[in-house]
Design an enzyme around this catalytic site. Sequence first.
Site, PDB file in Angstrom:
ATOM      1  N   ALA A   1       1.674   6.038  -2.791  1.00 41.37           N
ATOM      2  CA  ALA A   1       2.203   6.243  -4.142  1.00 41.37           C
ATOM      3  C   ALA A   1       2.086   7.696  -4.586  1.00 41.37           C
ATOM      4  O   ALA A   1       2.017   7.992  -5.769  1.00 41.37           O
ATOM      5  CB  ALA A   1       1.456   5.337  -5.125  1.00 41.37           C
TER       6      ALA A   1
ATOM      7  N   ARG B   1      14.114  12.135  -6.476  1.00 46.07           N
ATOM      8  CA  ARG B   1      15.417  11.550  -6.780  1.00 46.07           C
ATOM      9  C   ARG B   1      15.458  10.874  -8.146  1.00 46.07           C
ATOM     10  O   ARG B   1      16.522  10.610  -8.686  1.00 46.07           O
ATOM     11  CB  ARG B   1      15.801  10.551  -5.670  1.00 46.07           C
ATOM     12  CG  ARG B   1      16.129  11.222  -4.355  1.00 46.07           C
ATOM     13  CD  ARG B   1      16.133  10.251  -3.186  1.00 46.07           C
ATOM     14  NE  ARG B   1      14.785   9.985  -2.674  1.00 46.07           N
ATOM     15  CZ  ARG B   1      14.510   9.154  -1.666  1.00 46.07           C
ATOM     16  NH1 ARG B   1      15.482   8.498  -1.082  1.00 46.07           N
ATOM     17  NH2 ARG B   1      13.270   8.968  -1.245  1.00 46.07           N
TER      18      ARG B   1
ATOM     19  N   GLY C   1       4.946  13.516   3.828  1.00 40.07           N
ATOM     20  CA  GLY C   1       5.585  12.328   4.374  1.00 40.07           C
ATOM     21  C   GLY C   1       4.687  11.102   4.351  1.00 40.07           C
ATOM     22  O   GLY C   1       3.482  11.189   4.114  1.00 40.07           O
ATOM     23  N   THR C   2       5.323   9.950   4.630  1.00 37.52           N
ATOM     24  CA  THR C   2       4.602   8.682   4.525  1.00 37.52           C
ATOM     25  C   THR C   2       3.485   8.554   5.570  1.00 37.52           C
ATOM     26  O   THR C   2       2.443   7.956   5.300  1.00 37.52           O
ATOM     27  CB  THR C   2       5.575   7.494   4.656  1.00 37.52           C
ATOM     28  OG1 THR C   2       6.431   7.718   5.784  1.00 37.52           O
ATOM     29  CG2 THR C   2       6.442   7.327   3.419  1.00 37.52           C
TER      30      THR C   2
ATOM     31  N   ASP D   1       6.717   2.052  -4.293  1.00 38.77           N
ATOM     32  CA  ASP D   1       7.967   2.064  -5.069  1.00 38.77           C
ATOM     33  C   ASP D   1       8.826   0.824  -4.836  1.00 38.77           C
ATOM     34  O   ASP D   1      10.014   0.847  -5.087  1.00 38.77           O
ATOM     35  CB  ASP D   1       8.765   3.344  -4.773  1.00 38.77           C
ATOM     36  CG  ASP D   1       9.283   3.412  -3.336  1.00 38.77           C
ATOM     37  OD1 ASP D   1       8.893   2.564  -2.517  1.00 38.77           O
ATOM     38  OD2 ASP D   1      10.081   4.328  -3.041  1.00 38.77           O
TER      39      ASP D   1
ATOM     40  N   ASN E   1      14.170   4.504  -5.692  1.00 40.10           N
ATOM     41  CA  ASN E   1      14.084   5.950  -5.456  1.00 40.10           C
ATOM     42  C   ASN E   1      14.803   6.754  -6.525  1.00 40.10           C
ATOM     43  O   ASN E   1      14.512   7.915  -6.740  1.00 40.10           O
ATOM     44  CB  ASN E   1      14.681   6.293  -4.092  1.00 40.10           C
ATOM     45  CG  ASN E   1      13.893   5.634  -2.977  1.00 40.10           C
ATOM     46  OD1 ASN E   1      12.711   5.898  -2.810  1.00 40.10           O
ATOM     47  ND2 ASN E   1      14.531   4.748  -2.246  1.00 40.10           N
TER      48      ASN E   1
HETATM   49  C1  UD1 Z   1      10.787   4.911   3.269  1.00 43.22           C
HETATM   50  C2  UD1 Z   1      10.827   4.743   4.808  1.00 43.22           C
HETATM   51  C3  UD1 Z   1      12.169   4.095   5.169  1.00 43.22           C
HETATM   52  C4  UD1 Z   1      12.358   2.795   4.428  1.00 43.22           C
HETATM   53  C5  UD1 Z   1      12.204   2.993   2.911  1.00 43.22           C
HETATM   54  C6  UD1 Z   1      12.171   1.651   2.207  1.00 43.22           C
HETATM   55  C7  UD1 Z   1       9.548   6.551   5.858  1.00 43.22           C
HETATM   56  C8  UD1 Z   1       9.640   7.851   6.557  1.00 43.22           C
HETATM   57  N1  UD1 Z   1      10.711   6.011   5.452  1.00 43.22           N
HETATM   58  O1  UD1 Z   1      11.814   5.828   2.918  1.00 43.22           O
HETATM   59  O2  UD1 Z   1      12.191   3.838   6.573  1.00 43.22           O
HETATM   60  O3  UD1 Z   1      13.648   2.266   4.728  1.00 43.22           O
HETATM   61  O4  UD1 Z   1      10.960   3.661   2.613  1.00 43.22           O
HETATM   62  O5  UD1 Z   1      12.105   1.776   0.835  1.00 43.22           O
HETATM   63  O6  UD1 Z   1       8.480   5.997   5.725  1.00 43.22           O
HETATM   64  N2  UD1 Z   1       4.856   8.831  -0.349  1.00 43.22           N
HETATM   65  C9  UD1 Z   1       3.598   9.380  -0.393  1.00 43.22           C
HETATM   66  N3  UD1 Z   1       3.402  10.610   0.167  1.00 43.22           N
HETATM   67  C10 UD1 Z   1       4.389  11.297   0.780  1.00 43.22           C
HETATM   68  C11 UD1 Z   1       5.682  10.717   0.839  1.00 43.22           C
HETATM   69  C12 UD1 Z   1       5.876   9.488   0.264  1.00 43.22           C
HETATM   70  O7  UD1 Z   1       2.667   8.787  -0.922  1.00 43.22           O
HETATM   71  O8  UD1 Z   1       4.109  12.411   1.290  1.00 43.22           O
HETATM   72  C13 UD1 Z   1       5.056   7.513  -0.962  1.00 43.22           C
HETATM   73  C14 UD1 Z   1       6.069   7.536  -2.085  1.00 43.22           C
HETATM   74  O9  UD1 Z   1       5.409   7.704  -3.335  1.00 43.22           O
HETATM   75  C15 UD1 Z   1       6.720   6.156  -1.992  1.00 43.22           C
HETATM   76  C16 UD1 Z   1       6.534   5.758  -0.559  1.00 43.22           C
HETATM   77  O10 UD1 Z   1       5.586   6.636   0.000  1.00 43.22           O
HETATM   78  O11 UD1 Z   1       6.099   5.228  -2.840  1.00 43.22           O
HETATM   79  C17 UD1 Z   1       7.813   5.857   0.238  1.00 43.22           C
HETATM   80  O12 UD1 Z   1       8.297   7.200   0.157  1.00 43.22           O
HETATM   81  P1  UD1 Z   1       9.818   7.492  -0.153  1.00 43.22           P
HETATM   82  O13 UD1 Z   1       9.993   8.970  -0.240  1.00 43.22           O
HETATM   83  O14 UD1 Z   1      10.305   6.666  -1.246  1.00 43.22           O
HETATM   84  O15 UD1 Z   1      10.462   7.023   1.226  1.00 43.22           O
HETATM   85  P2  UD1 Z   1      11.933   6.469   1.441  1.00 43.22           P
HETATM   86  O16 UD1 Z   1      12.856   7.609   1.564  1.00 43.22           O
HETATM   87  O17 UD1 Z   1      12.234   5.455   0.440  1.00 43.22           O
HETATM   88 MG    MG Z   2      11.380   4.890  -1.322  1.00 42.98          MG
END
Ligand code: UD1
Ligand code: MG
Length: 469
Positions: A9, A15, A77-78, A102, A226
Site C-alpha cells: 500500500a 494515476r 515496485g511491488t 488497491d 488505479n
Molecule cells: C499490479 C501487478 C499486475 C496486476 C495488477 C492488478 C505488478 C508489477 N503488477 O499492477 O500484474 O495485474 O497489479 O491490479 O505487481 N505498491 C507499493 N510499492 C511500490 C509499488 C506499488 O506498495 O513500490 C503497491 C501500490 O500501493 C498498490 C499495489 O502495490 O496498492 C499494486 O501497485 P500498482 O502500481 O497499482 O500495480 P499495478 O500497475 O496495478
Molecule cells: Mg494497481
Amino acid sequence: MDICAVVMAAGDGKRMKSSHSKVVHQVAGKPIVKWVYDALCEAGCGEQVYIVGDKQEEIRDVLGEGVAYVFQEQRLGTGHAVRQAEPFLEGRGGYVIVLPGDSPMVSAETINKALSRMKEGDYAAIVITASAEDPTGYGRVVRDDNGNVLKIVEHRDCSEEELKIKEINSSMYVFKTPLLLSALGRLSASNAQKEYYLTDTIGILIKDGGTVGSIICDYEDTLGVNDRYQLMQANKIMNKRILRKHMMNGVEIVDEDSTWIHSAVEIGRDTIILPGTTIMGNTIIGEDCIIGENTRLESVQVGSGTTIDYSVASEAVIGSNCRIGPFSHIRPGTLLKDNVTIGAYVEVKASEIDEYTRARHLTYIGDSKVGKNVIFGAGTVTCNYDGVEKVGCTIEDNVFVGGNANILASVVLGHDSYIAAGSTINQDVPALGLGIARSMQKNKENWVADRNRLRGANYIKLDTRRSEV
Ligand code: UD1
Ligand code: MG
C-alpha cells in the site's frame, strides 16, 4: 499452520492524480485498504503487515495500531515493496497471503479458496487470476500448452501475442513463505518500468522447479483501483452488491441505478427506498419506512414507520412514525422523538423535539429544546444566536406558536402557552399565558379611493421573454 498477510500500500498512486494515498479513497463509504483489511480478518488472518509510503499517516488513521507497518522509502515496485517485509517474514514457515492495497473487491471467500488450493497440492504459490474483457494495464498470465502457469508479464512488457491474453493477474497470491523470500532476493529491475516486479517471483519459482497453481475468479472480485474511472467502476459494482444484500433481506429498492448505500448501513424489512436516494455512513433505518425520492441520509438513526421525502439529514436521531419533508434539513445533533412532523423548508439543528410536535412549513429550530405536542406556525424562527454565542430557547409541552414569530435566545415558553402570530418574543412567557409582541393595527377608512389608487382591471401584461414578467 502459520499464515500471515502482506499488503502492498505504499504506491504513489500517480494515476489517481490525488494529494491523498490511493488506498484511502472510499468505495461505498469505506477506504479501499479497509476493504482489504476486513476481508483478511474475515478469512481468519489477523497477522497483517502493511507496506506504506509517504502518506502512511492516512493509512494508519484508517487501520489503527492492530496491524504492523513497514515503511518503503523509495517506491521501486511491488517486488521491492514486499521485500520490505523480509524482517517480518524471515524464519517463518507456512503461507503468506500477498494482496495489493488497491483492490477493494477482494473477499474472504477468494482468500480462503486460494488457501485451500495451496493445501491441496505441493504448490510453491497460488496466483489469483481472472478473465478481463479489457485487460489493458494488467499483468497477463502466460500458461504452457498443458495450461500450467509459466509466468506473469506486465502489460508494458508484453509481446504482441501476450497482449492478446485475457487472463489477468489480480496481484493476489498465496506463497510458501520461505520460497517467496528466496525468490524476492533474486528480482531484477530490467523491465519497461525499471521496477522490481513481484510478478517475476512466479517465473523464478517455476524455474526453481516449483509448481504455481491458480484459481480463477470473477473479474469483478479482482478489480484494482488505479485511477478515478476504476474508482467509479468499483463503487458501482460494490453498490449493486450492497443493494442486492438489502433486497435479499426484505428491503424494497425501486431503482438500483440511482440508489447509493454505504457498506455499514442497516435497513429493516419492508422499508422502501425510492429513487435518487443516498444513504451514507452508519445510518440505521427501522422497518416499514419510506425513504426518498431524492433524499440524503448520513449517519442518521431512523425509527420504524417513518417517511422521509426529498430531504437531507445528517448525524441525527429521528424517531418512529415521523413525517419528514419534502425539503427538510435535519442537521447534526438533532433528536426527534416519535410521531414528530417536520415539513417543507424546515431546518432543525442540534435540537431535541418531543413527541407529536409539528413544524410543517418554513421554520428554523436551532439549539433548542421543544416539548410534546407543540405547533409551530409557518415562518417561526428561533433566534439562537445572540451575536456572541449560540443559545436556543426552551418551548414546553402543548405550546402554540403563531405564524412568523421570532423566539429569541434563552427564552422559555411555559407549557400550554400561546404566542401571537408576528411576535418577536424576547421575554419568558408564563405557562397557560399569551405572549404578544407586535404593534396595534390601525385601519384608515376609504384610504384607497381618497388617494385615487384603485387598481381594478389593471393586470400586469406578461412579457414574451421567459425570464421577465
Ligand atoms: C499490479 C501487478 C499486475 C496486476 C495488477 C492488478 C505488478 C508489477 N503488477 O499492477 O500484474 O495485474 O497489479 O491490479 O505487481 N505498491 C507499493 N510499492 C511500490 C509499488 C506499488 O506498495 O513500490 C503497491 C501500490 O500501493 C498498490 C499495489 O502495490 O496498492 C499494486 O501497485 P500498482 O502500481 O497499482 O500495480 P499495478 O500497475 O496495478
Ligand atoms: Mg494497481
